[in-house]
Design a protein around this motif. Structure first.
Motif, PDB file in Angstrom:
ATOM      1  N   PRO A   1     -71.328  30.245   7.325  1.00 18.90           N
ATOM      2  CA  PRO A   1     -71.360  31.501   8.088  1.00 18.90           C
ATOM      3  C   PRO A   1     -70.957  31.272   9.536  1.00 18.90           C
ATOM      4  N   ARG A   2     -70.649  32.374  10.220  1.00 12.14           N
ATOM      5  CA  ARG A   2     -70.233  32.308  11.618  1.00 12.14           C
ATOM      6  C   ARG A   2     -71.103  33.240  12.456  1.00 12.14           C
ATOM      7  N   MET A   3     -71.341  32.841  13.690  1.00 15.73           N
ATOM      8  CA  MET A   3     -72.182  33.624  14.592  1.00 15.73           C
ATOM      9  C   MET A   3     -71.619  33.487  15.998  1.00 15.73           C
ATOM     10  N   THR A   4     -71.597  34.568  16.754  1.00 15.64           N
ATOM     11  CA  THR A   4     -71.136  34.470  18.131  1.00 15.64           C
ATOM     12  C   THR A   4     -72.226  33.837  18.990  1.00 15.64           C
ATOM     13  N   TYR A   5     -71.803  33.253  20.086  1.00 13.30           N
ATOM     14  CA  TYR A   5     -72.755  32.677  21.050  1.00 13.30           C
ATOM     15  C   TYR A   5     -73.738  33.748  21.523  1.00 13.30           C
ATOM     16  N   ALA A   6     -73.230  34.964  21.785  1.00 17.40           N
ATOM     17  CA  ALA A   6     -74.101  36.036  22.276  1.00 17.40           C
ATOM     18  C   ALA A   6     -75.189  36.359  21.258  1.00 17.40           C
ATOM     19  N   ASP A   7     -74.840  36.431  19.976  1.00 19.39           N
ATOM     20  CA  ASP A   7     -75.843  36.711  18.944  1.00 19.39           C
ATOM     21  C   ASP A   7     -76.813  35.551  18.777  1.00 19.39           C
ATOM     22  N   ALA A   8     -76.315  34.327  18.874  1.00 19.71           N
ATOM     23  CA  ALA A   8     -77.191  33.158  18.743  1.00 19.71           C
ATOM     24  C   ALA A   8     -78.257  33.164  19.828  1.00 19.71           C
ATOM     25  N   MET A   9     -77.851  33.474  21.064  1.00 16.70           N
ATOM     26  CA  MET A   9     -78.815  33.498  22.163  1.00 16.70           C
ATOM     27  C   MET A   9     -79.762  34.683  22.033  1.00 16.70           C
ATOM     28  N   ARG A  10     -79.262  35.812  21.576  1.00 21.96           N
ATOM     29  CA  ARG A  10     -80.100  37.009  21.461  1.00 21.96           C
ATOM     30  C   ARG A  10     -81.114  36.875  20.335  1.00 21.96           C
ATOM     31  N   LEU A  11     -80.702  36.316  19.214  1.00 23.12           N
ATOM     32  CA  LEU A  11     -81.567  36.268  18.028  1.00 23.12           C
ATOM     33  C   LEU A  11     -82.386  34.993  17.921  1.00 23.12           C
ATOM     34  N   TYR A  12     -81.919  33.900  18.577  1.00 19.04           N
ATOM     35  CA  TYR A  12     -82.600  32.614  18.416  1.00 19.04           C
ATOM     36  C   TYR A  12     -82.889  31.908  19.745  1.00 19.04           C
ATOM     37  N   GLY A  13     -82.316  32.389  20.840  1.00 17.33           N
ATOM     38  CA  GLY A  13     -82.544  31.735  22.125  1.00 17.33           C
ATOM     39  C   GLY A  13     -81.913  30.372  22.233  1.00 17.33           C
ATOM     40  N   SER A  14     -80.926  30.094  21.401  1.00 19.75           N
ATOM     41  CA  SER A  14     -80.296  28.775  21.371  1.00 19.75           C
ATOM     42  C   SER A  14     -78.855  28.911  20.910  1.00 19.75           C
ATOM     43  N   ASP A  15     -77.974  28.064  21.465  1.00 22.19           N
ATOM     44  CA  ASP A  15     -76.589  28.062  20.987  1.00 22.19           C
ATOM     45  C   ASP A  15     -76.416  27.137  19.788  1.00 22.19           C
ATOM     46  N   LYS A  16     -77.523  26.576  19.315  1.00 20.62           N
ATOM     47  CA  LYS A  16     -77.486  25.756  18.092  1.00 20.62           C
ATOM     48  C   LYS A  16     -78.694  26.113  17.220  1.00 20.62           C
ATOM     49  N   PRO A  17     -78.729  27.340  16.729  1.00 23.71           N
ATOM     50  CA  PRO A  17     -79.919  27.803  15.995  1.00 23.71           C
ATOM     51  C   PRO A  17     -80.086  27.103  14.650  1.00 23.71           C
ATOM     52  N   ASP A  18     -81.338  26.865  14.309  1.00 20.04           N
ATOM     53  CA  ASP A  18     -81.691  26.327  12.992  1.00 20.04           C
ATOM     54  C   ASP A  18     -81.858  27.523  12.059  1.00 20.04           C
ATOM     55  N   ILE A  19     -80.923  27.695  11.140  1.00 18.44           N
ATOM     56  CA  ILE A  19     -80.959  28.872  10.259  1.00 18.44           C
ATOM     57  C   ILE A  19     -81.498  28.533   8.871  1.00 18.44           C
ATOM     58  N   ARG A  20     -82.236  27.412   8.772  1.00 17.81           N
ATOM     59  CA  ARG A  20     -82.916  27.126   7.507  1.00 17.81           C
ATOM     60  C   ARG A  20     -84.034  28.135   7.247  1.00 17.81           C
ATOM     61  N   PHE A  21     -84.487  28.802   8.295  1.00 17.85           N
ATOM     62  CA  PHE A  21     -85.540  29.799   8.134  1.00 17.85           C
ATOM     63  C   PHE A  21     -85.212  30.993   9.017  1.00 17.85           C
ATOM     64  N   ASP A  22     -85.887  32.112   8.767  1.00 15.85           N
ATOM     65  CA  ASP A  22     -85.549  33.370   9.434  1.00 15.85           C
ATOM     66  C   ASP A  22     -86.208  33.430  10.818  1.00 15.85           C
ATOM     67  N   MET A  23     -87.272  34.171  10.983  1.00 16.91           N
ATOM     68  CA  MET A  23     -87.999  34.260  12.257  1.00 16.91           C
ATOM     69  C   MET A  23     -87.069  34.556  13.429  1.00 16.91           C
ATOM     70  N   LYS A  24     -86.205  35.562  13.265  1.00 17.55           N
ATOM     71  CA  LYS A  24     -85.332  35.980  14.371  1.00 17.55           C
ATOM     72  C   LYS A  24     -86.170  36.645  15.463  1.00 17.55           C
ATOM     73  N   PHE A  25     -85.618  36.644  16.680  1.00 15.53           N
ATOM     74  CA  PHE A  25     -86.303  37.253  17.810  1.00 15.53           C
ATOM     75  C   PHE A  25     -86.320  38.781  17.663  1.00 15.53           C
ATOM     76  N   THR A  26     -87.403  39.373  18.119  1.00 16.53           N
ATOM     77  CA  THR A  26     -87.506  40.832  18.234  1.00 16.53           C
ATOM     78  C   THR A  26     -87.867  41.160  19.675  1.00 16.53           C
ATOM     79  N   GLU A  27     -87.084  42.048  20.291  1.00 15.08           N
ATOM     80  CA  GLU A  27     -87.324  42.431  21.682  1.00 15.08           C
ATOM     81  C   GLU A  27     -88.198  43.678  21.740  1.00 15.08           C
ATOM     82  N   LEU A  28     -89.329  43.562  22.432  1.00 12.84           N
ATOM     83  CA  LEU A  28     -90.177  44.733  22.681  1.00 12.84           C
ATOM     84  C   LEU A  28     -89.787  45.423  23.977  1.00 12.84           C
TER      85      LEU A  28
END
Length: 588
Positions: free
Chosen positions: A271-298
């Motif tokens: 799969p492919r992911m943009t840097y902007a999405d990686a930082m928004r959803l995982y807070g990292s430019d090298k996200p570990d996608i073996r598990f979910d736990m994406k970020f949620t903004e309140l």
């Protein structure tokens, strides 16, 4: 050859054959009338049998003089073992010995040369040549060999050519610190050891070598850690007349081929992911996608579910963001206090941790109950898509800082929940990095990758108006949250390269002095080109399921950058320093 067979190949098919084996004495079991000896080489282990009445007396006597790690030659006949050992490859046979020769006696080693050794890191590093005899270490180097072999085979089949580039090169100001080498024949001048063959592989593209690769040694004078050594190896590649898509397809193919050949794993399409999405959803430019736990903004740019309750921590924050830890609502107060202390450590730097328990019975309790009603907390749970039994973990503050801190929380919880299995592999391409990043302390722009990375064509006009919004035509490959490779489409036109150097603070004269050879080459018909480099040691450690790259390097350095086996680096003589025109003041 002194031996007819290795210690790992004999089986029942060889029964009654006369054989000669050579190797090291692993262990000896003397039962009086019978002696069993385990002989080891890099191929395996074979049991030798010495028996009174059947083994010549002088051979039996010689066997009793042997010690651990003696090097011997053993002659005998293959027989079937009465008590078989299914844990070793040769466990169905043993050798009834008729003669032995001690090729070299050995001192008692400073630690057990067994899979489970009693030697600590320091002593094993000092006697690394003994540590390399252990199966667990040898197997890591054999895996490294397999990765290299299959890499070359894959690239050779695609008409890549392996070209060696220089090791003594010119020091450049960008990037990490160089290791420098004084030149005796040019007093006061220095070579640098290459941090990568970047400019040389681009020059090879200008030269018409349209598909280049090299498994190459590189050097960086950096602070060390488990996944970093002062000298390391890259799979370095470059291609001409290609687009980013061609690079992604070619080297996704390489990685999938390596997993198939080395690990026996068929990877799905990456799969492919943009840097902007990686930082928004995982807070990292090298996200570990073996598990979910994406970020949620309140609270962020798009919504605010926290205001109006006079909770200053959230009201003053630029971002309020969290993750949902499945099944963790049962965490005790003691566990929550421990986790809060964990995020307050200097390595993480958070001021605190807010939590919301969505209990299994449907009730909701939080650490901010006196500020937020249960109704509001339920809106948070809905935003997180939480289920009864889940635990919400929330941080707040300046946006970039809060995301980086929450990334650490996510990874920690992933480890605690068993989601980061080293035998499970999830590969990801991260694309569209920023071309530049601003250094507040230096008050200037830096290349996020390196100065030769091309902007995305549609963003080139922004170089004159909004540098922070320019995206790089760059890509990283991430495996299990570890960056294993990265590259970019390169600048191949002199004017654009000159403009890039200007943005990075080089005067035209400085750019010509440092990189004139490359810009001059661009004037002689440079083709469009792109490339990538994989951290070879890091890739091997991932295949081996461990964090440290040191185990996959034959003679590594320690965390201080020292080779304790040969005691390097070391002081050189005053005569050598004088010959190199180097003066060292206050030398002890």
């Amino acid at each position: 050859m002194l031996r007819t067979h290795t210690c790992g190949e004999l089986n029942l098919a060889h029964v009654n054959e006369d054989v000669v084996l050579c190797g090291w004495v692993q262990r000896i079991r003397d039962k009086g009338g019978m002696i069993w000896l385990d002989l080891r080489d890099r191929y395996g282990l074979t049991q030798l049998l010495f028996e009174e009445g059947k083994t010549p007396s002088e051979v039996l006597q010689a066997a009793r003089t042997l010690g651990r790690e003696f090097v011997i030659e053993a002659k005998g006949k293959v027989i079937e073992r009465v008590a078989k050992n299914d844990k070793i490859q040769t466990g169905s046979i043993e050798i009834r010995i008729t003669g032995i020769t001690i090729l070299n006696p050995a001192k008692l080693p400073p630690f057990l040369i067994e899979d489970e050794t009693d030697g600590g890191d320091d002593i094993r590093m000092k006697y690394r040549y003994l540590d390399l005899r252990r199966n667990t270490v040898r197997e890591k180097l054999q895996l490294r060999h397999q990765v290299a072999r299959h890499t070359r085979a894959y690239l050779d089949d695609l008409n890549f050519i392996e070209v060696e580039t220089p090791v003594l090169i010119k020091s450049t100001p960008e990037g990490a610190r160089d290791f420098v080498v004084p030149s005796r024949m040019n007093p006061g001048e220095f070579y640098a050891l290459p941090q990568s063959p970047q400019t040389f592989k681009q020059l090879l593209m200008v030269a018409g070598f349209d598909r280049y690769y090299q498994i190459v040694k590189c050097f960086r004078d950096e602070d060390l850690r488990a996944d970093r050594q002062p000298e390391f190896t890259q799979i370095d590649c470059e291609m001409s007349f290609v687009t980013q898509e061609d690079i992604l397809n070619t080297f996704e193919g390489l990685i999938r081929n390596l997993f198939r050949k080395v690990k026996g794993i068929e990877l799905p399409e990456v799969p492919r992911m943009t840097y902007a999405d990686a930082m928004r959803l995982y807070g990292s430019d090298k996200p570990d996608i073996r598990f979910d736990m994406k970020f949620t903004e309140l609270k962020g740019e798009d919504q605010d579910l926290t205001s109006g309750s006079n909770f200053g921590v959230f009201d003053e924050a630029e971002l309020v963001v969290g993750v949902c830890a499945p099944g963790c609502a049962t965490y005790t107060r003691k566990q929550m206090d421990e986790l809060t202390d964990w995020v307050k450590r200097p390595q993480i730097g958070a001021k605190g941790l807010i939590y919301v328990r969505y209990n299994a019975d449907g009730s909701i309790k939080s650490s901010v109950d006196k500020f937020y009603s249960e109704e509001i907390l339920r809106t948070w749970a809905e935003a997180f898509d939480a289920k009864p039994g889940d635990l919400l973990l929330i941080l707040s503050g300046q946006a970039d800082k809060a995301r980086k801190q929450l990334n650490e929380v996510r990874l920690e919880m992933g480890s605690r929940l068993g989601f980061r299995n080293p035998d499970v592999y999830h590969v990801l391409w991260v694309l569209d990095f920023p071309l530049l990043e601003y250094g507040e302390a230096e008050d200037r722009w830096f290349a996020m990758h390196h100065p030769f990375t091309s902007p995305k064509p549609e963003d080139i006009p922004l170089l004159a108006t909004d540098l922070g919004k320019v995206r790089a035509n760059a890509y990283d490959m991430v495996i299990n949250g570890v960056e294993v490779g990265g590259g970019s489409v390169r600048i191949f036109e002199r004017d654009l390269q000159q403009q890039m150097f200007g943005i990075l603070g080089f005067s035209p004269e400085e750019a010509q002095e440092q990189f004139g050879f490359l810009m001059n080459a661009f004037e002689f018909g440079a083709p469009p080109h792109a490339g990538i480099a994989f951290g070879f040691d890091r890739l091997c450690s991932l295949f081996g399921g461990v964090d440290s790259i040191r185990d996959f390097i034959a003679f590594p350095k320690n965390n201080s950058g020292r080779d304790v086996m040969i005691d390097s680096p070391s002081i050189i003589s005053d005569g050598q320093l004088k010959e190199l025109s180097i003066r060292v003041e206050n030398r002890v």
